[in-house]
Scaffold this active site. Structure first.
Site, PDB file in Angstrom:
ATOM      1  N   ASP A  72       0.852  -1.191   0.000  1.00  0.00           N
ATOM      2  CA  ASP A  72       0.000   0.000   0.000  1.00  0.00           C
ATOM      3  C   ASP A  72       0.889   1.243   0.000  1.00  0.00           C
ATOM      4  O   ASP A  72       2.013   1.231   0.513  1.00  0.00           O
ATOM      5  CB  ASP A  72      -0.893   0.036   1.254  1.00  0.00           C
ATOM      6  N   ARG A  73       0.352   2.325  -0.535  1.00  0.00           N
ATOM      7  CA  ARG A  73       1.136   3.563  -0.667  1.00  0.00           C
ATOM      8  C   ARG A  73       1.741   4.010   0.664  1.00  0.00           C
ATOM      9  O   ARG A  73       2.898   4.420   0.725  1.00  0.00           O
ATOM     10  CB  ARG A  73       0.240   4.676  -1.234  1.00  0.00           C
TER      11      ARG A  73
END
Length: 241
Positions: free
Chosen positions: A71-72
């Site tokens: 995930d970012r």
């Protein structure tokens, strides 16, 4: 390996991505990805880690390919394959669940019990342009089996440091599973996590991919570890963990 058109990178971009390398050999390259950087295809008009891999392009125009994603806002170990055979081998190994991923996370209080297994199916939902996961019952149409293990490494009055091991690889799995047992991750606004921790701001999701054990294309297993970033360590220290 990849025949997409090259992305133009600045000297600073190239220096940054090279500084994140924590392991490299003939077949693979591993990075300690910073939080805030999309792995691939982010909607924000900025370089993704996938774009930055052009810094490692060979003279024939081929470049490494990411094997998996983070995930970012998750920091930590992410792996890329440097050759087409390595990419094929690692892709199959990932599908066969031969990767062992270990994460560190900060939560507001130690889970009860302090260690255990979370076996809750997840259902993907689209809300506007955003994708979410929801813990559901096994008979829910479209539910995907999901299993996570957790253990508390240390706890104080201000919070707890937990180690998380996803046995399956669903989107947002660890975040949703911890929220489902009443311990959403610090800084995880999407799934109910508090934006403060130990009296300080938790400006992002406090989740770090600390270790990856994977089968190597040339035989045997390799272990790659990434130290947590400064913001994670600062909040951990503030809570006396």
């Amino acid at each position: 390996m990849t025949d997409r058109s090259p992305v133009s990178l600045s000297d600073d971009d190239i220096a940054a991505v090279r500084s994140w390398v924590i392991h490299e050999d003939e077949a693979v390259i591993a990075f300690n990805k910073p939080a805030g950087l999309s792995s691939q295809g982010g909607r924000i008009q900025a370089h993704t880690l996938d774009d930055l891999l052009w810094a490692f392009a060979r003279s024939n125009g081929k470049r490494p390919d990411l094997v998996h994603r983070l995930d970012r806002d998750t920091s930590g170990v992410i792996l890329a394959a440097k050759t087409k055979p390595a990419a094929g081998f690692l892709g199959k190994a990932l599908q066969a669940r031969r990767f062992k991923k270990t994460y560190l996370a900060l939560v507001s209080a130690a889970p009860e019990p302090k260690s255990g297994v979370i076996d809750k199916p997840l259902l993907r939902q689209e809300i506007g342009r955003e994708s979410y996961m929801r813990a559901v019952t096994p008979e829910t149409p479209g539910a995907q089996a999901a299993l996570s293990r957790y253990r508390t490494l240390s706890a104080s009055e201000d919070g707890a440091l937990v180690e998380l091991d996803p046995a399956t690889g669903r989107m947002h799995q660890l975040r949703v599973h911890m929220a489902a047992i009443g311990r959403p991750l610090a800084g995880d606004a999407r799934y109910g996590g508090a934006l403060t921790f130990a009296g300080r701001a938790a400006p992002r999701l406090m989740l770090h991919a600390a270790r990856l054990v994977f089968p190597h294309p040339e035989g045997g297993y390799r272990t790659v570890e990434a130290p947590p970033p400064e913001d994670f360590e600062a909040l951990k220290a503030a809570a006396g963990l």
